[in-house]
Scaffold this motif. Structure first.
Motif, PDB file in Angstrom:
ATOM      1  N   ASN A 102       0.799  -1.233   0.000  1.00 14.96           N
ATOM      2  CA  ASN A 102       0.000   0.000   0.000  1.00 14.96           C
ATOM      3  C   ASN A 102       0.832   1.284   0.000  1.00 14.96           C
ATOM      4  O   ASN A 102       0.260   2.374   0.048  1.00 14.96           O
ATOM      5  CB  ASN A 102      -0.971   0.038   1.192  1.00 14.96           C
ATOM      6  N   GLU A 103       2.140   1.179  -0.075  1.00 16.99           N
ATOM      7  CA  GLU A 103       2.973   2.384  -0.097  1.00 16.99           C
ATOM      8  C   GLU A 103       3.013   2.978  -1.508  1.00 16.99           C
ATOM      9  O   GLU A 103       2.831   2.277  -2.507  1.00 16.99           O
ATOM     10  CB  GLU A 103       4.393   2.065   0.361  1.00 16.99           C
ATOM     11  N   ILE A 104       3.293   4.283  -1.577  1.00 20.58           N
ATOM     12  CA  ILE A 104       3.545   4.945  -2.849  1.00 20.58           C
ATOM     13  C   ILE A 104       5.005   5.364  -2.897  1.00 20.58           C
ATOM     14  O   ILE A 104       5.632   5.594  -1.860  1.00 20.58           O
ATOM     15  CB  ILE A 104       2.630   6.168  -3.063  1.00 20.58           C
ATOM     16  N   SER A 105       5.550   5.421  -4.102  1.00 18.73           N
ATOM     17  CA  SER A 105       6.966   5.765  -4.245  1.00 18.73           C
ATOM     18  C   SER A 105       7.213   7.221  -3.850  1.00 18.73           C
ATOM     19  O   SER A 105       8.197   7.550  -3.194  1.00 18.73           O
ATOM     20  CB  SER A 105       7.415   5.536  -5.685  1.00 18.73           C
ATOM     21  N   HIS A 106       6.295   8.091  -4.246  1.00 22.26           N
ATOM     22  CA  HIS A 106       6.375   9.518  -3.955  1.00 22.26           C
ATOM     23  C   HIS A 106       5.079  10.150  -4.451  1.00 22.26           C
ATOM     24  O   HIS A 106       4.367   9.549  -5.269  1.00 22.26           O
ATOM     25  CB  HIS A 106       7.584  10.167  -4.626  1.00 22.26           C
ATOM     26  N   PRO A 107       4.746  11.353  -4.010  1.00 28.13           N
ATOM     27  CA  PRO A 107       3.549  12.022  -4.540  1.00 28.13           C
ATOM     28  C   PRO A 107       3.695  12.257  -6.042  1.00 28.13           C
ATOM     29  O   PRO A 107       4.808  12.248  -6.582  1.00 28.13           O
ATOM     30  CB  PRO A 107       3.508  13.342  -3.766  1.00 28.13           C
ATOM     31  N   PRO A 108       2.566  12.460  -6.751  1.00 29.16           N
ATOM     32  CA  PRO A 108       2.648  12.744  -8.192  1.00 29.16           C
ATOM     33  C   PRO A 108       3.587  13.911  -8.460  1.00 29.16           C
ATOM     34  O   PRO A 108       3.527  14.937  -7.785  1.00 29.16           O
ATOM     35  CB  PRO A 108       1.200  13.082  -8.559  1.00 29.16           C
ATOM     36  N   HIS A 109       4.465  13.747  -9.433  1.00 24.18           N
ATOM     37  CA  HIS A 109       5.459  14.768  -9.746  1.00 24.18           C
ATOM     38  C   HIS A 109       5.850  14.625 -11.210  1.00 24.18           C
ATOM     39  O   HIS A 109       5.497  13.653 -11.878  1.00 24.18           O
ATOM     40  CB  HIS A 109       6.688  14.627  -8.848  1.00 24.18           C
ATOM     41  N   HIS A 155       3.523  11.761 -12.773  1.00 23.29           N
ATOM     42  CA  HIS A 155       3.440  10.324 -12.536  1.00 23.29           C
ATOM     43  C   HIS A 155       3.661  10.003 -11.057  1.00 23.29           C
ATOM     44  O   HIS A 155       4.247  10.789 -10.312  1.00 23.29           O
ATOM     45  CB  HIS A 155       4.459   9.562 -13.395  1.00 23.29           C
ATOM     46  N   ALA A 156       3.183   8.832 -10.669  1.00 21.32           N
ATOM     47  CA  ALA A 156       3.392   8.295  -9.324  1.00 21.32           C
ATOM     48  C   ALA A 156       3.136   6.800  -9.382  1.00 21.32           C
ATOM     49  O   ALA A 156       2.424   6.301 -10.255  1.00 21.32           O
ATOM     50  CB  ALA A 156       2.465   8.963  -8.314  1.00 21.32           C
ATOM     51  N   LEU A 157       3.710   6.070  -8.432  1.00 24.51           N
ATOM     52  CA  LEU A 157       3.612   4.613  -8.421  1.00 24.51           C
ATOM     53  C   LEU A 157       3.131   4.158  -7.051  1.00 24.51           C
ATOM     54  O   LEU A 157       3.646   4.590  -6.023  1.00 24.51           O
ATOM     55  CB  LEU A 157       4.976   4.004  -8.750  1.00 24.51           C
ATOM     56  N   LYS A 158       2.146   3.241  -7.042  1.00 28.22           N
ATOM     57  CA  LYS A 158       1.620   2.683  -5.797  1.00 28.22           C
ATOM     58  C   LYS A 158       1.700   1.162  -5.828  1.00 28.22           C
ATOM     59  O   LYS A 158       1.415   0.531  -6.848  1.00 28.22           O
ATOM     60  CB  LYS A 158       0.162   3.112  -5.595  1.00 28.22           C
ATOM     61  N   ASN A 159       2.090   0.581  -4.707  1.00 26.68           N
ATOM     62  CA  ASN A 159       2.102  -0.865  -4.558  1.00 26.68           C
ATOM     63  C   ASN A 159       0.686  -1.336  -4.228  1.00 26.68           C
ATOM     64  O   ASN A 159       0.142  -1.014  -3.165  1.00 26.68           O
ATOM     65  CB  ASN A 159       3.067  -1.273  -3.449  1.00 26.68           C
ATOM     66  N   VAL A 160       0.076  -2.114  -5.117  1.00 25.52           N
ATOM     67  CA  VAL A 160      -1.269  -2.644  -4.876  1.00 25.52           C
ATOM     68  C   VAL A 160      -1.224  -4.159  -4.664  1.00 25.52           C
ATOM     69  O   VAL A 160      -2.230  -4.850  -4.801  1.00 25.52           O
ATOM     70  CB  VAL A 160      -2.224  -2.277  -6.035  1.00 25.52           C
ATOM     71  N   SER A 161      -0.050  -4.687  -4.311  1.00 24.67           N
ATOM     72  CA  SER A 161       0.116  -6.120  -4.055  1.00 24.67           C
ATOM     73  C   SER A 161      -0.278  -6.463  -2.627  1.00 24.67           C
ATOM     74  O   SER A 161      -0.380  -5.591  -1.758  1.00 24.67           O
ATOM     75  CB  SER A 161       1.577  -6.537  -4.250  1.00 24.67           C
ATOM     76  N   LYS A 162      -0.443  -7.747  -2.373  1.00 20.02           N
ATOM     77  CA  LYS A 162      -0.500  -8.252  -1.011  1.00 20.02           C
ATOM     78  C   LYS A 162       0.925  -8.620  -0.626  1.00 20.02           C
ATOM     79  O   LYS A 162       1.389  -9.731  -0.849  1.00 20.02           O
ATOM     80  CB  LYS A 162      -1.423  -9.463  -0.923  1.00 20.02           C
ATOM     81  N   GLY A 163       1.630  -7.663  -0.097  1.00 19.80           N
ATOM     82  CA  GLY A 163       3.048  -7.829   0.200  1.00 19.80           C
ATOM     83  C   GLY A 163       3.866  -6.804  -0.545  1.00 19.80           C
ATOM     84  O   GLY A 163       3.343  -5.805  -1.062  1.00 19.80           O
TER      85      GLY A 163
END
Length: 257
Positions: free
Chosen positions: A192-199, A239-247
């Motif tokens: 559920n973490e994001i790499s960074h806010p949209p930039h 752009h921004a990247l979010k982890n939507v995995s279980k893990g």
């Protein structure tokens, strides 16, 4: 969701015919939807081949080699840098007389003028991503006046830096023959973490998913990607990247300046 696998199978477009127009659009490139091509020495998945705001040519494909096979004899490029990222198996890479056996997640970069070769020296199939890129405005021959060495780095040799969101491995962040700086790192994000806010930034960027599922914001769209997929981001696109995995998820990110 854009399906570049079906829309851009024939992305062999001449940059000269389009002047300053970029022929590689931002988006997710779904590797599993692309055809597997075969010739006498290898299997290959062509992902992209065109020009960008800063590159006269950017080609990305996956090569799959059977035991004992190589895609090409030893060769070198006059004005092009070449980057290999091992996807599966063990690959023997030789660059400028130095040889190393590289496993999954390993990286090799050949500078212009350096003789190089990649051979499957194992008993099983090997696959790797190959990226070739040429900077706009470069001469037909680019000498290595900076004395930048080519690179052979295995995954376990890269230091792991822990942070609140996960881990980071900085493979390299240094000048190359063509660019003032080439930044390449691998990020591990917690659930559920994001790499960074949209930039947005001037540098073009490529994301390569190694583990887990992600959601990529590209401009005003949100696109899913899974292991093996690539994302290309044009200059100045939010752009921004979010982890939507279980893990955890894991991905490479690289950009040139």
């Amino acid at each position: 969701m854009m399906k570049y696998a079906s829309s851009f199978l024939l992305l062999y477009i001449s940059c000269a015919s389009f002047a300053q127009t970029d022929t590689i659009p931002s988006g997710v490139y779904y590797v599993n939807e692309l055809p597997v091509l075969h010739d006498s020495s290898r299997y290959r998945i062509q992902i992209m081949d065109g020009c960008t705001a800063y590159l006269s040519n950017l080609e990305v494909h996956i090569t799959m080699l059977e035991p004992g096979k190589s895609a090409h004899p030893p060769h070198k490029h006059a004005n092009t840098e070449e980057l290999i990222i091992v996807k599966e198996g063990k690959l023997k890479v030789t660059i400028a007389g130095k040889t190393k056996i590289l496993g999954p997640g390993a990286v090799a970069m050949a500078m212009p003028g350096d003789m190089h070769e990649a051979v499957n020296d194992s008993k099983g199939r090997v696959s790797y991503y190959l990226l070739k890129y040429t900077k706009k405005g470069t001469d037909s021959i680019v000498p290595n006046t900076k004395a930048v060495p080519s690179i052979l780095v295995d995954w376990d040799e890269v230091a792991v830096q822990k942070n609140d969101r996960g881990f980071r491995r900085q493979h390299f962040n240094q000048p190359t023959v063509l660019f003032e700086k080439f930044d390449m790192h691998a990020t591990t994000l917690k659930q559920n973490e994001i790499s960074h806010p949209p930039h947005a930034h001037r540098q073009e960027e490529i994301i390569m998913v190694r583990k887990g599922n992600i959601e990529m914001q590209i401009g005003n769209t949100f696109q899913k990607a899974q292991p093996g997929d690539l994302i290309f981001l044009n200059s100045n696109i939010p752009h921004a990247l979010k982890n939507v995995s279980k893990g955890e998820c894991e991905y490479f990110a690289f950009q040139w300046q």
